[in-house]
Design a protein around this motif. Sequence first.
Motif: not given
Length: 193
Positions: A1-11, A41-43, A46-50, A182-188
């Motif tokens: 995955m490159s950049g911020r995975p798309t599911g981070v905000d939803r998680v 994804l985990a990183t 974590a980076e998005a949630s201080p 895990g290819r692009d971080g999108s939600l399945l």
Amino acid sequence: MSGRPTGVDRVLRELAARAPTLGAGRLLCVDGPAGSGKTTLATAVAEASPGTTLVHLDDLLQGWDGLAGVGDHLDALLRPLADGRVGRHRRWDWHADAWAETVAVPPTPLLVVEGVGSGAPTCADLVTLLVWVEAPHDLRRRRGLERDGDDFAPHWDRWAAQEAAVLSRDSTRERAQVRVDGRDGSLLGWPDG
């Protein structure tokens, strides 16, 4: 995955909407096979949630053959945290092939545990959200070998067999509330559609 995975905000929204399960904090477990994109994804979460603490399960494994016992090591780390106390784990030194220092993990608003076996049933009562990350075998293998190089190459097949046994035994994919590509971080898949 490159950049911020798309599911981070939803998680993060889903975690915030759920009651704490790890004492006063929440526990996110990111599980799936090697090279699927769990660490990325985990990183990102974590980076998005201080104030988030990130634990890599590789640090709790007793070497290449330690996967079967990871649930016990994880349980020993998490139970004190559930009681509002500092959790501890020994860190495995992969280069020395031996246990190293003890790592203290203080209570935190969000603990993210990533790695194969992080969704162990022994700790299911403490998990706020279990995320499964998957990717095609060839991509996972290429990522694993690019990341760990010659250190991982001779162990890939042995590790893959242990990993398949643990993930199947624990029904991790089936128990996960969220599935991520895990290819692009999108939600399945997501709770409630």
